[in-house]
Design a protein around this motif. Structure first.
Motif, PDB file in Angstrom:
ATOM      1  N   ARG B 135       0.795  -1.240   0.000  1.00  0.00           N
ATOM      2  CA  ARG B 135       0.000   0.000   0.000  1.00  0.00           C
ATOM      3  C   ARG B 135       0.819   1.278   0.000  1.00  0.00           C
ATOM      4  NH1 ARG B 135      -5.615   0.652   0.635  1.00  0.00           N
ATOM      5  NH2 ARG B 135      -6.572  -1.381   0.301  1.00  0.00           N
ATOM      6  N   VAL B 136       2.114   1.183   0.317  1.00  0.00           N
ATOM      7  CA  VAL B 136       2.945   2.378   0.202  1.00  0.00           C
ATOM      8  C   VAL B 136       4.058   2.171  -0.817  1.00  0.00           C
ATOM      9  CG1 VAL B 136       2.462   3.307   2.510  1.00  0.00           C
ATOM     10  CG2 VAL B 136       4.356   1.701   2.204  1.00  0.00           C
ATOM     11  N   GLN B 157       6.303   5.694  21.981  1.00  0.00           N
ATOM     12  CA  GLN B 157       6.008   6.943  21.272  1.00  0.00           C
ATOM     13  C   GLN B 157       4.666   7.533  21.693  1.00  0.00           C
ATOM     14  OE1 GLN B 157       7.854   6.895  16.940  1.00  0.00           O
ATOM     15  NE2 GLN B 157       6.979   4.916  17.424  1.00  0.00           N
ATOM     16  N   MET B 160       5.410   9.188  24.905  1.00  0.00           N
ATOM     17  CA  MET B 160       6.236  10.381  24.707  1.00  0.00           C
ATOM     18  C   MET B 160       5.420  11.511  24.074  1.00  0.00           C
ATOM     19  SD  MET B 160       9.303   9.906  25.898  1.00  0.00           S
ATOM     20  CE  MET B 160      10.607  10.794  25.041  1.00  0.00           C
ATOM     21  N   GLN B 161       4.529  11.148  23.158  1.00  0.00           N
ATOM     22  CA  GLN B 161       3.688  12.171  22.528  1.00  0.00           C
ATOM     23  C   GLN B 161       2.793  12.834  23.578  1.00  0.00           C
ATOM     24  OE1 GLN B 161       0.648  10.988  19.507  1.00  0.00           O
ATOM     25  NE2 GLN B 161       1.876  12.282  18.163  1.00  0.00           N
ATOM     26  N   TYR B 261     -11.329   8.522  13.355  1.00  0.00           N
ATOM     27  CA  TYR B 261     -10.260   9.268  12.687  1.00  0.00           C
ATOM     28  C   TYR B 261      -9.870  10.510  13.484  1.00  0.00           C
ATOM     29  CZ  TYR B 261      -7.594  12.095   9.493  1.00  0.00           C
ATOM     30  OH  TYR B 261      -6.596  12.854   8.957  1.00  0.00           O
ATOM     31  N   GLU B 263      -6.320  13.374  13.239  1.00  0.00           N
ATOM     32  CA  GLU B 263      -5.133  13.661  12.427  1.00  0.00           C
ATOM     33  C   GLU B 263      -3.939  12.881  12.981  1.00  0.00           C
ATOM     34  OE1 GLU B 263      -1.947  14.787  10.279  1.00  0.00           O
ATOM     35  OE2 GLU B 263      -1.906  15.231  12.420  1.00  0.00           O
ATOM     36  N   GLY B 264      -3.228  12.194  12.112  1.00  0.00           N
ATOM     37  CA  GLY B 264      -2.030  11.474  12.523  1.00  0.00           C
ATOM     38  C   GLY B 264      -2.277  10.072  13.047  1.00  0.00           C
ATOM     39  N   GLN B 266      -3.198   7.425  11.649  1.00  0.00           N
ATOM     40  CA  GLN B 266      -2.749   6.309  10.829  1.00  0.00           C
ATOM     41  C   GLN B 266      -1.224   6.216  10.814  1.00  0.00           C
ATOM     42  OE1 GLN B 266      -4.736   5.660   7.121  1.00  0.00           O
ATOM     43  NE2 GLN B 266      -6.753   5.881   8.029  1.00  0.00           N
ATOM     44  N   VAL B 267      -0.576   7.203  11.411  1.00  0.00           N
ATOM     45  CA  VAL B 267       0.878   7.167  11.554  1.00  0.00           C
ATOM     46  C   VAL B 267       1.233   6.604  12.929  1.00  0.00           C
ATOM     47  CG1 VAL B 267       2.945   8.604  11.723  1.00  0.00           C
ATOM     48  CG2 VAL B 267       1.256   9.051   9.926  1.00  0.00           C
ATOM     49  N   LEU B 268       0.552   7.092  13.961  1.00  0.00           N
ATOM     50  CA  LEU B 268       0.710   6.564  15.326  1.00  0.00           C
ATOM     51  C   LEU B 268      -0.700   6.395  15.884  1.00  0.00           C
ATOM     52  CD1 LEU B 268       2.769   5.875  17.618  1.00  0.00           C
ATOM     53  CD2 LEU B 268       2.435   8.219  18.436  1.00  0.00           C
TER      54      LEU B 268
END
Lengths: 135, 312
Positions: B135-136, B157, B160-161, B261, B263-264, B266-268
Motif C-alpha cells: 500500500r505504500v 512513542q 512520549m507524545q 479518525y 489527524e495522525g 494512521q501514523v501513530l
C-alpha cells in the motif's frame, strides 16, 4: 541507473520531499494507497507536498528489533507543518541526551545501495536542523 | 421481563509459560472451572463466544467444544487485538440481550510464550531488485527503516507524545519507571500473574532498554493463559438456586468502540480517543461515575503509560 524511492510517497524531484494523498473534500492526508477517506468517506484525492521541516513530537530509541535491523536507532513521530509523519532520525547520537521532544529536524535522503540491476534504492530520514546537527 | 445480565461463574488460569498445555487445554481449564464456579454444565449453554488472537488452532471455539461438550450450539470466534477476550464476553452478552440465548460461555485464550516480537521485521526474503509493493509501494520492509511498528516502540512513542502535549518537564524514563514499579508491586498481590516480584526503581531503570523509555520490566512478557465466564440473563437467573443468585454479579455496562479518525492516527495509533469514548459510554450506561466504579482492563502489550489509556 535509476533511483527508486523506499516508498512511493517519497518523491525525489525536484527536491526530495514526502507527498501525501489529500482528500479533496476534507483535506485529510494519508500516505498509503486509499480506497476512500477515513475522515469523511470522500473518494477524491490530490497529491500534496509535505513540508520538509518538522518538529519531533514523539520518539523512541529502539534497542531490540527484528533480525537484520541495526540497533539502536531512533524512531520518531514528526509534525511536518501540520501533517504527522513517521520516520527514523539520523545524524544524531541515539540517546536521550541528544534526542529531545520539540527538536527541529529536516528531511534527508540517503542510499540503500544498488540492486542486481544496478538501480539505487533511496531512503529518507530526518536529521537535526541545527547547523552541523547535535551529534 | 428483566434486561439485566449477570456473570454466574468466572475463572482464569495462572498466566505464564505453559509448554505442556496448548490453547485448547488452557481454554478448557478456564471454561470448565467457570462452569463449576457457576454450578452449571455445558448442556446449559446456549451460545459460546471464543476469543483467540495468536497461538491458537484457528476455529478455537469449535476445537474447545469438541473437548468439553459438543452440544451443537452456535460458536462465535472473535479476534479484536487486546480486547479479544472482552469481545468474546460482549458477544455472549449481545446474544442474551438479543433474546437468542439465556445463558452462554465466553472464553479467551492466548498462547504467546516464545512468540518474540509480535510485529516488526519481515518474514519475506530480501528481493534481488528494488521492486515497489504493498500500500505504500515499499521496496523493503519499513519497520526499522521508517520508524518502528514494534509494540514497545509504538507505546513508547504514544507515551512520549502525551508528555510532549502536556509539556512534561521531568525525565520520561523515571516517570515510566515509577508506573512500572507500581504495577510490579501490584503483581505480588495477584497469585495468577506471570511474575509476582516487586522491583525497585533502580532495577527497572537499569534493566535492558527495549525501546526508550521502555525498559524490559515495563513491557508485557509474552505468556500463555486463558479466562472464561458464564453469562446469564436476569430472567434465567431468577429460576436458579439461592446460592447462584447470591453469587451472580450484574454487568452494569458493556461497551465496545473502535478508533475514530483523528489527524495522525494512521501514523501513530490514537489509543486515547476510543478509550475515553468507551469509558464515557460505559459510565453513562451504568449510571455511575469514575469516583465509584472499578474499571476492568484487558491485557495488552508494552503498556507502561497506563495514565495514557485504560481499556474498559
Amino acid at each position: 541507473m535509476v533511483m527508486v524511492p523506499v516508498v512511493d510517497y517519497l518523491r525525489l524531484e525536484p527536491e526530495p520531499h514526502l507527498c501525501a494523498h489529500e482528500c479533496t473534500s476534507c483535506g485529510a492526508r494519508f500516505f498509503d494507497r486509499r480506497n476512500a477517506c477515513a475522515a469523511c468517506g470522500g473518494q477524491g484525492f490530490v497529491d500534496a507536498a509535505v513540508a520538509t521541516d518538522a518538529v519531533v513530537t514523539a520518539f523512541t530509541i529502539v534497542g531490540f528489533a527484528a533480525p537484520g535491523i541495526e540497533v539502536p536507532f531512533v524512531a520518531a513521530i514528526l509534525d511536518c507543518g501540520g501533517t504527522t509523519v513517521q520516520a527514523n532520525l539520523r545524524n544524531v547520537t541515539p540517546d536521550a541526551d541528544h534526542v529531545r521532544l520539540g527538536m527541529p529536524v529536516r528531511l534527508t535522503t540517503f542510499s540503500m545501495g544498488e540492486d542486481t540491476a544496478g538501480n539505487e534504492g533511496i531512503a529518507f530520514a530526518f536529521e537535526p536542523a541545527e547547523q552541523g546537527g547535535n551529534a | 421481563m428483566s434486561d439485566d445480565i449477570y456473570i454466574l461463574g468466572i475463572s482464569m488460569t495462572r498466566f505464564g509459560k505453559h509448554p505442556d498445555f496448548d490453547a485448547v487445554d488452557l481454554g478448557a481449564q478456564a471454561a470448565l472451572t467457570a462452569l463449576a464456579d457457576g454450578d452449571v454444565a455445558m448442556s446449559d449453554m446456549d451460545v459460546i463466544g471464543a476469543g483467540n488472537l495468536l497461538g491458537g488452532p484457528g476455529g478455537f471455539g469449535q476445537m474447545l467444544q469438541k473437548q468439553i461438550g459438543q452440544t451443537g450450539v452456535p460458536v462465535y470466534n472473535v479476534q479484536n487485538a487486546c480486547a479479544t477476550g472482552a469481545t468474546a464476553l460482549r458477544t455472549v452478552i449481545m446474544a442474551i440481550k438479543a433474546g437468542e440465548a439465556d445463558m452462554g460461555l465466553a472464553v479467551g485464550v492466548e498462547k504467546l510464550s516464545g512468540a518474540g516480537l509480535l510485529l516488526g521485521g519481515s518474514k519475506a526474503a530480501d528481493r534481488d531488485t528494488w521492486t515497489p509493493s504493498g500500500r505504500v509501494g515499499a521496496i523493503a520492509p519499513t519497520d526499522g527503516r521508517i520508524g518502528t511498528i514494534t509494540m514497545p516502540g509504538v507505546f513508547a512513542q504514544i507515551g512520549m507524545q502525551y508528555l510532549y502535549e502536556q509539556s512534561y518537564a521531568g525525565v520520561p524514563l523515571e516517570l515510566f519507571a515509577r508506573i512500572s514499579q507500581k504495577n510490579h508491586a501490584h503483581s505480588t498481590l495477584n497469585p495468577l500473574a506471570t511474575y509476582q516480584k516487586e522491583l525497585s526503581l533502580e532495577q527497572i531503570m537499569g534493566d535492558f532498554m527495549v525501546a526508550y523509555p521502555n525498559t524490559r520490566p515495563m513491557c508485557s512478557a509474552n505468556c500463555d493463559g486463558a479466562a472464561a465466564a458464564v453469562v446469564v440473563s436476569g430472567d434465567r437467573l431468577a429460576t436458579m438456586s439461592a446460592e447462584q443468585r447470591r453469587r451472580a454479579v450484574r454487568i452494569r455496562a458493556s461497551v465496545l468502540t473502535s478508533d475514530p479518525y483523528t489527524e495522525g492516527c494512521q501514523v501513530l495509533f490514537d489509543v486515547n480517543t476510543l478509550t475515553r469514548r468507551a469509558a464515557e459510554a460505559a459510565y453513562a450506561q451504568a449510571g455511575v461515575g469514575p469516583r465509584i466504579s472499578i474499571s476492568s482492563s484487558c491485557t495488552t502489550a508494552s503498556r507502561p503509560p497506563s495514565w495514557c489509556t485504560t481499556t474498559t
